[in-house]
Design an enzyme around this catalytic site. Structure first.
Site, mmCIF file in Angstrom:
data_model
loop_
_atom_site.group_PDB
_atom_site.id
_atom_site.type_symbol
_atom_site.label_atom_id
_atom_site.label_comp_id
_atom_site.label_asym_id
_atom_site.label_seq_id
_atom_site.Cartn_x
_atom_site.Cartn_y
_atom_site.Cartn_z
ATOM 1 N N GLU A 91 0.821 -1.209 0.000
ATOM 2 C CA GLU A 91 0.000 0.000 0.000
ATOM 3 C C GLU A 91 0.858 1.263 0.000
ATOM 4 O OE1 GLU A 91 -4.045 -1.545 2.149
ATOM 5 O OE2 GLU A 91 -2.461 -0.833 3.465
ATOM 6 N N CYS A 104 3.334 8.500 0.664
ATOM 7 C CA CYS A 104 3.963 7.627 1.657
ATOM 8 C C CYS A 104 4.097 6.243 1.014
ATOM 9 C CB CYS A 104 3.063 7.576 2.895
ATOM 10 S SG CYS A 104 3.619 6.420 4.147
#
Ligand code: SAH
Length: 395
Positions: A91, A104
């Site tokens: 992710e 991120c």
């Protein structure tokens, strides 16, 4: 299977080209196609001869992870779930703010460090990411912002350029409320421990930061967060110019050992001594991250102890109120306790940043990333069903 060209260093690729009787500047040309124009095939590389393009296509593949799912919170925070070639999932989280757009990214599938409060830790370590898989997260997230490479290039080098109002990401209906439409900052704070995957991470950092033939995000705008692997921290600070964040989470060795098993290998004392001796340029600071856990490390005495521990280190402290996730019995302290903790640090002269978690309902906040497992745990909610509270992440 053909090797993925993005797993070669530029030097390795240059020596391949040399064997083909090609001039060495071709390596930079191909790299610009891959990372600046985000080419998906050798065929697009129009300043190469047809023969060379065919040769490259015969010898190499150009990888592309599958964007398996995107969840968007109302404030614009977007979580991407990517499926890798072997079916593993990772992710990345895109965080729009007024003047920056931060991505991120993950460096490992899962994580082997077992921090007691972290959702990723529950997965254990599945494998390291390859440099290409780290870089691809940035390329793929950029693609959702600028589906057409020619548009993406318009924004290059125009820091802080605003496209005004509520821009709409094209192609997949993703919207970004902040004006910035280009990824301005990257934080290595997703799944995994970047310094436990040192070689691939540093290789990826080079591509992310090189302005001549890479993606061109200045190292000043890249922050790597580590659990505290002392030798690798020293090496990283010698070899790169990225910002360093350290996950501290306790000011006493005993408590840190309970929360973070890594503390048994590199003690708090060793870690702090290392931080004091790092060659950090004058205008830079180390960031210390401190996850606030109710009744565990959030007392006034804990705050004072933290001040004593960090005294004399040029740093800032990111206080991260715990983000709850299924499978954890820790709790987030109440607002007044969070504020009191931050206030004590401020009064002692520290630069403090209390992250008000947002988007934790899409399991996108710090310590909530779990790949496909996490998405299943949350019932595979769709974008339009998500009602976020808040999420701020300041490297
Ligand atoms: N492995 C790296 C980067 C990953 S996590 C590291 O440990 O620094 C990024 C930050 O989120 C770390 O400081 C981590 O300790 C913190 N974190 C993990 N779980 C969390 C949670 N449930 N709530 C708040 N922060 C968390």
């Amino acid at each position: 299977m053909k090797p993925n060209v993005k797993d070669l260093s530029k030097e390795q690729f240059a020596s391949y080209l040399k064997e083909q009787g090609q001039p060495s500047y071709r390596a930079a040309q191909v790299w610009q196609w891959l990372y600046q124009k985000r080419a998906l095939s050798f065929d697009e590389m129009s300043n190469l001869s047809g023969a060379l393009r065919r040769q490259l296509a015969a010898d190499f593949s150009i990888s592309r992870p599958r964007g398996a799912r995107q969840s968007e919170s109302r404030d614009g925070t977007v979580k991407f779930l990517f499926e890798l070639a072997d079916g593993e999932t990772i992710e990345s989280v895109l965080i729009p703010e007024a003047k920056r757009l931060t991505l991120c990214i993950s460096t490992q599938v899962g994580c082997g460090f077992g921090c007691a409060f972290c959702a990723t830790a529950l997965m254990g370590l599945k494998r390291n990411l390859r440099a290409s898989e780290i870089v691809d997260q940035v390329l793929e997230a950029s693609r959702t912002l600028h589906p057409h490479p020619s548009l993406a290039l318009e924004g290059r080098g125009q820091e802080g350029r605003s496209f005004g109002g509520r821009g709409r990401g094209q192609g997949r209906g993703i919207s970004y409320r902040a004006g910035e439409r280009r990824i301005t900052h990257v934080v290595l704070m997703g799944m995994g421990e970047p310094l436990a995957n040192y070689t691939q991470t540093v290789k990826a950092l080079e591509v992310l930061s090189n302005a001549a033939w890479g993606i061109g995000i200045s190292p000043r705008r890249i922050t790597l967060s580590s659990v505290g692997l002392v030798p690798q921290i020293q090496k990283l600070m010698e070899e790169t110019r990225v910002n360093l964040a350290i996950s501290l989470h306790a000011a006493r060795g005993e408590l840190r050992g309970e929360l973070m098993p890594v503390n048994r290998k590199y003690s708090l004392r060793q870690l702090i001594d290392c931080c004091r001796s790092l060659p950090i340029p004058r205008r830079k600071r180390i960031t210390f991250e401190y996850v606030l856990l109710k009744g565990v490390n959030d007392s006034e005495e804990d705050a004072r102890e933290l001040c004593r521990l960090l005294s004399g280190i040029r740093c800032k402290v990111n206080v991260i109120p715990f983000n709850p996730h299924p499978g954890s019995s820790f709790e987030r302290p109440g607002d007044s306790d969070i504020n009191r903790f931050g206030q004590i640090l401020l009064e002692q002269g520290f630069q403090v940043n209390v992250r008000r978690p947002r988007g934790d309902d899409i399991q996108a906040a710090c310590g909530q990333l779990q790949g496909e497992q996490g998405t299943k745990a949350e019932g595979g909610r769709r974008t339009d069903e998500i009602h976020p509270s808040s999420f701020i992440l300041h490297p």
